[in-house]
Design a protein around this motif. Structure first.
Motif, short mmCIF file in Angstrom:
data_model
loop_
_atom_site.label_atom_id
_atom_site.label_comp_id
_atom_site.label_asym_id
_atom_site.label_seq_id
_atom_site.Cartn_x
_atom_site.Cartn_y
_atom_site.Cartn_z
N GLY A 1 -35.82 39.81 52.93
CA GLY A 1 -36.23 38.41 53.02
C GLY A 1 -36.67 38.05 54.42
N THR B 1 -33.70 32.83 57.92
CA THR B 1 -32.44 33.59 58.01
C THR B 1 -32.74 35.04 58.37
N ALA C 1 -40.94 40.14 50.34
CA ALA C 1 -41.71 40.26 49.10
C ALA C 1 -43.17 39.85 49.28
N SER D 1 -43.78 43.54 49.76
CA SER D 1 -42.92 44.64 49.30
C SER D 1 -41.64 44.09 48.67
N ALA E 1 -31.26 38.06 52.58
CA ALA E 1 -31.65 36.73 53.07
C ALA E 1 -32.73 36.15 52.17
N LEU F 1 -31.76 41.75 41.55
CA LEU F 1 -31.49 42.09 42.96
C LEU F 1 -30.10 41.61 43.38
N SER G 1 -38.74 20.64 44.97
CA SER G 1 -38.89 19.47 45.85
C SER G 1 -40.37 19.35 46.22
N TYR H 1 -38.76 25.51 46.20
CA TYR H 1 -37.42 25.47 45.60
C TYR H 1 -36.33 25.27 46.63
C1 LIG Z 1 -39.63 21.82 49.80
C2 LIG Z 1 -38.47 22.05 50.73
C3 LIG Z 1 -38.21 21.14 51.73
C4 LIG Z 1 -37.14 21.37 52.61
N1 LIG Z 1 -36.99 20.52 53.68
C5 LIG Z 1 -36.02 20.79 54.59
C6 LIG Z 1 -35.92 20.04 55.76
O1 LIG Z 1 -36.76 19.18 56.07
N2 LIG Z 1 -34.87 20.28 56.60
C7 LIG Z 1 -33.94 21.26 56.34
O2 LIG Z 1 -33.00 21.43 57.12
N3 LIG Z 1 -34.07 22.06 55.25
C8 LIG Z 1 -35.10 21.87 54.40
N4 LIG Z 1 -35.26 22.70 53.34
C9 LIG Z 1 -34.40 23.91 53.26
C10 LIG Z 1 -34.90 25.01 54.18
O3 LIG Z 1 -36.28 25.18 54.04
C11 LIG Z 1 -34.17 26.32 53.84
O4 LIG Z 1 -32.80 26.11 53.93
C12 LIG Z 1 -34.51 27.48 54.76
O5 LIG Z 1 -35.89 27.60 54.94
C13 LIG Z 1 -33.91 28.75 54.18
O6 LIG Z 1 -34.42 29.86 54.86
P1 LIG Z 1 -34.13 31.32 54.31
O7 LIG Z 1 -34.73 32.26 55.24
O8 LIG Z 1 -32.67 31.45 54.07
O9 LIG Z 1 -34.83 31.36 52.88
P2 LIG Z 1 -36.41 31.48 52.55
O10 LIG Z 1 -37.23 30.88 53.58
O11 LIG Z 1 -36.59 31.00 51.15
O12 LIG Z 1 -36.67 33.03 52.64
C14 LIG Z 1 -36.35 33.91 51.59
C15 LIG Z 1 -37.41 35.00 51.62
O13 LIG Z 1 -36.99 36.05 50.75
C16 LIG Z 1 -38.13 36.58 50.13
N5 LIG Z 1 -37.68 37.29 48.93
C17 LIG Z 1 -37.19 36.79 47.79
N6 LIG Z 1 -36.91 37.80 46.94
C18 LIG Z 1 -37.24 38.96 47.57
C19 LIG Z 1 -37.20 40.31 47.20
N7 LIG Z 1 -36.79 40.71 45.99
N8 LIG Z 1 -37.61 41.25 48.10
C20 LIG Z 1 -38.03 40.88 49.34
N9 LIG Z 1 -38.11 39.59 49.72
C21 LIG Z 1 -37.72 38.63 48.85
C22 LIG Z 1 -39.00 35.36 49.84
O14 LIG Z 1 -40.35 35.73 49.66
C23 LIG Z 1 -38.75 34.52 51.09
O15 LIG Z 1 -39.75 34.71 52.08
C24 LIG Z 1 -36.31 22.49 52.44
C25 LIG Z 1 -36.57 23.42 51.42
C26 LIG Z 1 -37.65 23.20 50.58
C27 LIG Z 1 -37.96 24.20 49.53
#
Ligand SMILES: Cc1cc2nc3c(=O)[nH]c(=O)nc-3n(C[C@H](O)[C@H](O)[C@H](O)COP(=O)(O)OP(=O)(O)OC[C@H]3O[C@@H](n4cnc5c(N)ncnc54)[C@H](O)[C@@H]3O)c2cc1C
Length: 438
Positions: free
Chosen positions: A42, A46, A66, A213, A242, A254, A267, A351
């Motif tokens: 991911g 994170t 991905a 990937s 992540a 997964l 959202s 999401y």
């Molecule tokens: C519309 C929206 C508005 C938001 N607004 C706010 C805000 O204003 N303030 C705030 O604090 N939070 C906000 N959030 C929450 C915030 O965006 C998330 O908490 C944060 O971006 C999470 O980051 P992450 O890296 O954990 O997850 P993500 O950014 O979702 O990263 C996960 C990654 O994993 C990848 N992935 C998934 N499955 C696989 C796989 N099988 N193999 C390889 N890769 C994979 C995905 O492609 C993705 O890039 C919002 C969320 C959304 C959706």
């Protein structure tokens, strides 16, 4: 390479961020057999922050994404940098998690400062503005929410303040709210620019990032973690999953337990036309980030081109993009009549992973393997800060020193059915929003 497995086509959402942000780095797919000390699945905030912090400590790390960095929630959110959870306050966190909860509250308290500091240190141009974050209250009784937050966060030394109705009117340029909670360390960013900037910084520090990937599964083989994709595999000593709210998007198996711990709720985000100087003088003139106490959240911040970036939620049949435009236009004109005509140049969605108690879920997945989910729409700052903690966990820092309140994965029963019903919660929120709290 397996026959018939194509490279996924990366389709970016029709977002403001995708339209205005310079492209990300060119990245290879994962092909053949590779090895790393730590594998991160991911490439959102994170995963990228975990990788960057691991490289700072000289650890060999590879990220398997991905699609492309920032394709998930990290590149499509509202960009509000908020150093709190959506509902639970410090006492709730400490009551639930004890000493680990206290360390987690400290991590959260500093999370906005951590994000702005990481962006500064790596010279990431993400349109960042540390103008503060305000949570105005939408009924007189809800001032108690703000008072409680100020009381509890003050105990932890957070830069917070209670705002009177007049102060909120001056800050936001609207009479709609009754006071509020103010945290000076918050602000806002262009989230896709931050994602791509972190990816570049991580690459420059020596991280390998594989894009397009999707990881199909991971397993334990000869005391190593092996992550398989359609065209290759990579093995490592340690693993960080992540994938957060997008966990079920590319492979149902997964981390199915983790995917079923959250309700992925859609959202909607939207950006107005750039507002004129005169109008901007009267609507959030200090350019703070704002999200209020409605369950059906009212939120807004400016981007660098003076668009108001806001959004909302809709349920039911019909063209959702058109319906959300009508709904949010009415809302903006009610909150700020001086805004005049409103048009939206960009409308997109993503999401948000909601948990039943609005607390995040952080897990040990096996020897040297970790993951988390449950951002509840409030983890731009937290996910960057968690990256630093997860990097410590895989480097063997003892649990007693980590700000990671671990729990066992606890999937929501009848997840498939509830996922279909989850959008109806909006009706419950609307009823609650209209009532004064007791
Ligand atoms: C519309 C929206 C508005 C938001 N607004 C706010 C805000 O204003 N303030 C705030 O604090 N939070 C906000 N959030 C929450 C915030 O965006 C998330 O908490 C944060 O971006 C999470 O980051 P992450 O890296 O954990 O997850 P993500 O950014 O979702 O990263 C996960 C990654 O994993 C990848 N992935 C998934 N499955 C696989 C796989 N099988 N193999 C390889 N890769 C994979 C995905 O492609 C993705 O890039 C919002 C969320 C959304 C959706």
């Amino acid at each position: 390479m397996k026959k018939g497995m194509n490279t996924p086509t990366v389709r970016w959402p029709d977002s403001l961020w995708a339209a205005v942000t310079p492209g990300g780095p060119d990245l290879p797919e994962l092909v053949g057999c590779r090895e790393a000390d730590v594998i991160v699945i991911g490439g959102g905030f994170t995963g990228l922050s975990t990788a960057l912090h691991l490289r700072e400590a000289g650890v060999d790390v590879a990220v398997v994404e991905a699609m492309e960095p920032g394709w998930g929630a990290s590149g499509r959110n509202n960009g509000q940098v908020i150093p709190t959870l959506s509902r639970p306050d410090p006492d709730d966190i400490v009551t639930k998690h004890g000493a680990a909860g206290e360390r987690f509250v400290a991590l959260l308290r500093d999370s906005a400062a951590t994000l702005f500091d990481v962006a500064r240190r790596y010279e990431v141009a993400a349109e960042q503005e540390q103008t503060g974050w305000v949570q105005p209250v939408h009924s007189p009784g809800r001032i108690r929410i703000a008072e409680r937050r100020v009381r509890q966060w003050s105990k932890f030394g957070a830069p917070v303040e209670l705002l009177s109705r007049d102060q909120v009117r001056d800050m936001l340029g609207s009479d709609a709210w009754f006071g509020g909670f103010w945290n000076r360390s918050g602000g806002h960013i262009n989230p896709l620019a931050l994602s791509r900037g972190l990816a570049r910084a991580a690459l420059e520090k020596g991280t390998r990032i594989f894009a397009r990937s999707p990881a199909l599964r991971f397993e334990r083989r000869n005391n190593r973690w092996v992550v398989s994709t359609a065209k290759g595999e990579i093995n490592g000593r340690a693993l960080v999953v992540a994938t957060n709210a997008y966990s079920g998007e590319f492979s149902k198996s997964l981390v199915s337990d983790i995917a079923r711990e959250v309700m992925p709720v859609l959202s909607w985000q939207m950006a107005t036309q750039p507002l004129s100087d005169n109008v901007r003088k009267t609507i959030i003139p200090g350019r703070q980030a704002m999200s209020d106490t409605h369950g059906e959240l009212y939120f807004a911040r400016y981007d660098a081109r003076h668009r108001l970036v806001t959004g909302g939620a809709v349920i039911g049949p019909g063209n959702k993009a058109e319906r959300i435009k009508a709904r949010v236009t009415e809302r903006l004109q009610r909150l700020w009549p001086q805004i005049g005509e409103v048009s939206f140049d960009y409308v997109w969605n993503g999401y948000v992973g909601m948990t039943t108690d609005f607390l995040p879920r952080i897990h040990r997945l096996g020897p040297d393997a970790y993951g988390w989910t449950g951002c509840n729409g409030r983890a731009v700052a937290l996910s960057i800060a968690l990256g630093s903690e997860l990097s410590k966990a895989v480097r063997g820092v003892p649990e007693s020193d980590l700000a990671l309140p671990f729990t066992a994965p606890l999937p929501i029963p009848a997840h498939g059915l509830l996922r279909r019903l989850a959008p109806m919660m909006l009706l419950v929120y609307r009823r609650r929003d209209a009532r004064e709290i007791g």
